[in-house]
Scaffold this active site. Structure first.
Site, short mmCIF file in Angstrom:
data_model
loop_
_atom_site.label_atom_id
_atom_site.label_comp_id
_atom_site.label_asym_id
_atom_site.label_seq_id
_atom_site.Cartn_x
_atom_site.Cartn_y
_atom_site.Cartn_z
N THR A 1 -7.50 11.40 0.47
CA THR A 1 -7.95 12.49 -0.41
C THR A 1 -7.44 12.30 -1.82
OG1 THR A 1 -6.05 13.83 0.24
CG2 THR A 1 -8.10 14.16 1.43
N LYS B 1 4.02 -6.97 3.92
CA LYS B 1 3.78 -5.58 3.57
C LYS B 1 3.49 -4.84 4.87
CE LYS B 1 0.58 -3.33 3.34
NZ LYS B 1 -0.17 -2.41 4.28
N GLU C 1 6.30 4.76 7.30
CA GLU C 1 5.83 5.87 6.47
C GLU C 1 6.66 7.12 6.74
OE1 GLU C 1 1.22 4.50 5.79
OE2 GLU C 1 1.69 5.87 7.40
N ASN D 1 -0.06 10.74 5.86
CA ASN D 1 -1.25 10.37 6.61
C ASN D 1 -2.31 11.46 6.70
OD1 ASN D 1 -1.00 7.58 7.48
ND2 ASN D 1 0.97 8.34 8.23
N THR E 1 0.64 -3.09 11.39
CA THR E 1 -0.39 -3.24 10.36
C THR E 1 0.27 -3.84 9.21
OG1 THR E 1 -1.66 -1.37 10.81
CG2 THR E 1 -1.92 -2.26 8.67
N THR F 1 0.87 -1.19 0.00
CA THR F 1 0.00 0.00 0.00
C THR F 1 0.91 1.24 0.00
OG1 THR F 1 -0.21 -0.13 2.41
CG2 THR F 1 -1.98 -1.09 1.10
#
Lengths: 384, 384
Positions: B384, B160, B249, B379, B171, B139
């Protein structure tokens, strides 16, 4: 303004990152202190002094936490208390000391001693005096935090805190004064409860500091009904806690989470705090993204009982005025109101998330803020 | 590459945010699943299927978590399993399903069904096949995560995960294959222990997802000593967990925290995880700021026994090569090596914090990463 309480005199100065503030006020005292195992030197000293039940003055420095500073740190904290005790001609245990700022660096006692006379000489009871003290204890705070409630008695508080804010407690100092008359044990009971429902449900970044301290000083001029006082005290603490969250480092939005329908109140507070702590929720709010999936995920890992049929709505406020509200989830179903929610979020500086867990009758809340680029900037550049 | 394990065929595609991957492999199976109370539909389904102890295939989609999607979500997860079960001519419970992505949106089953044939038709055993599957489940990941260990047997894993990474668990999805021969109960015991010492000590942002899943599939071709297998399995899990933290991230630095001298191992792991989770530590590392006060403060609120005489050192690595190391705190005293530490941090893409709590003999570790502007950007803009 704390000087609204009769008997409170104060003053403070700020020079660059360093600040020094003094409050003189004779009264019964109670305190709540950080649960961090590495308590800063001033916390160790003040915790001891407060046990005597009465103080006459408070001396606070900002810019340096005097934490993890060993024996020298303890000597310096005592020295700070001693400076004020001598002036007031009282035993050292009548003085409370507090510090906030960088950890692991010895205090610049030369600076503190050189400024002490100036601050002490300027003590006074005006609005400006109260404000100068409020400003002197600020670190990354962007505005001074004060609260005043007048009933048939007066309670006034001043606080600092913007980062390292976590339940138990926010990294914060708060000094609350009242003319009400209570014994130290009563003050302690009431203060603990009030702190539990205010500072302890406030989350900026989840880091519990070494220096947290809330003191409550009662001058004893007025007999007050305990129930009424407790309510007002909680209001003062909640107001200061909200101001701390609103001023969360880099925050663009204040966030309040209200949970109902929990198994019990404890669960409701726990669920609210978990949502307030979620980085994914905080960054979504910064991005005006009504990503309710992240809120639901946080509820799911909060450890409390939750129903899949939960309700979730969002309300926005700007400068205290309602911008609008919209249901995001009703009976566990997405209401696909994301566009409207985004619009509301964009216009708001305050977000209220209302959650009904649909399990029982427990209610609770938490205060927090969004997580922005600015938080990262402030905290990656702090000591440089 | 998972195709190094005899009997594993796979393929995957990625189109924009959507991905679809399939693995065909017959074997005994064990799984570890998210502790989030809102388990995603595929987790609910797969947890049931794994109880039968044997599977023949795995189907995974990325881009949509199929979480908090009610009855329709469950139907869609079953439908995914059914697609593969029909092709393989096996009962539906022989198929594991996994999903990762946005929460609260129904799956685009039309897209999944339309791509299923293409993916299934391309199943194969080459390096490229393994890589296509690794990529199809990504992702916000910036690189595919694979691990292969060859002993007298083979273990290979693919994972992942980049955000919503928290202890219990990251996650993440991870699928591990081996040609070793064990019963499902043995696999489960070993997998739980390995996950506890790898994925469960990995922190990116502290959010436990609704979709976490680790599956271990053993084709049973080789008799292997249990102790040796357990060791290798933990190595595979640690390697994948580190890759997830490295790809946190927005992360610019991988961080490993090694704690020794704790009262026991449990305390050591807890202390390490607390430091890895601290936003103030994470932002300091992003800013190349050797702010050891924040590390000490985190140890102080970690809830474990700590000594004021602790030791703390920092080591830096770049592309796997040592850049340098320096003591920050020795016997509770600052070594005032901040400038040297800053220099090391600036040159490094991997930071090792070594902490001796000076209380006992317990040892533990945690994996994490720094917190950057990029984390906030990713994040706050995700949906969006």
């Amino acid at each position: 303004m704390i000087t609204a309480v009769e008997g409170v005199k104060c003053y403070g100065i700020k020079e660059g990152k360093n600040g020094l503030g003094i409050v003189v006020c004779k009264g019964k005292v109670a305190g709540v202190f950080t649960k961090n195992r590495f308590k800063a030197a001033p916390v160790v000293i003040t915790q001891e002094h407060v046990k005597y039940g009465e103080i006459e003055g408070i001396i606070v420095n900002s810019g340096n936490a005097n934490a993890f500073t060993g024996e020298e740190g303890l000597r310096n904290a005592k020295r700070m208390a001693e400076l004020l005790a001598k002036k007031l001609k009282v035993p050292i245990h009548k003085i409370a000391v507090a510090s906030t700022g960088v950890i692991g660096v010895q205090l610049d006692m030369e600076w503190i001693e050189s400024k002490f006379e100036e601050v002490f000489a300027n003590l006074g009871t005006s609005r400006e005096h109260a404000l100068s003290f409020a400003k002197s204890i600020m670190t990354t705070d962007s505005f001074p935090k004060e609260c005043l409630i007048r009933d048939r008695f007066t309670i006034a508080g001043v606080a600092k805190g913007a980062g390292m804010i976590a339940p138990n407690m926010a990294t914060m100092l708060a000094f609350i004064f009242t003319d009400a008359d209570f014994e130290p044990e009563e003050l302690r009971d009431m203060l603990r409860k009030a702190v539990d429902r205010s500072f302890n449900v406030t989350v900026v970044d989840g880091d519990t500091s070494t220096n947290d301290m809330v003191l409550l000083i009662a001058t004893g001029k007025k007999k007050v009904d305990r129930r009424i006082f407790e309510k007002r005290l909680t209001e003062v603490c909640m107001d200061l806690a909200k101001k701390i969250a609103r001023d969360g480092e880099g925050a663009t939005k204040f966030v309040e989470i209200r949970v109902e329908g929990a198994k019990n109140d404890e669960d409701a507070f726990k669920a609210a705090k978990t949502v307030a702590s979620s980085l994914l929720v905080k960054t979504a709010i910064f991005g005006n993204d009504p990503n309710w999936g992240r809120i639901v995920a946080a509820l799911g890992y909060s450890g409390v009982e939750v129903s899949e049929n939960l309700d979730l709505s969002i309300e926005g406020f700007k400068d205290g005025n309602a911008v609008g509200s919209v249901d995001l989830v009703r009976n566990g179903r997405s209401m696909t109101n994301e566009n409207k929610a985004r619009e509301i979020m964009e216009k708001s500086d305050e977000i209220l998330l209302k959650i009904d867990l649909k399990v029982g009758k427990g209610k609770g809340y938490a205060f927090g803020c969004d997580l922005s680029y600015e938080y990262v900037r402030i905290n990656s550049e702090y000591t440089t």
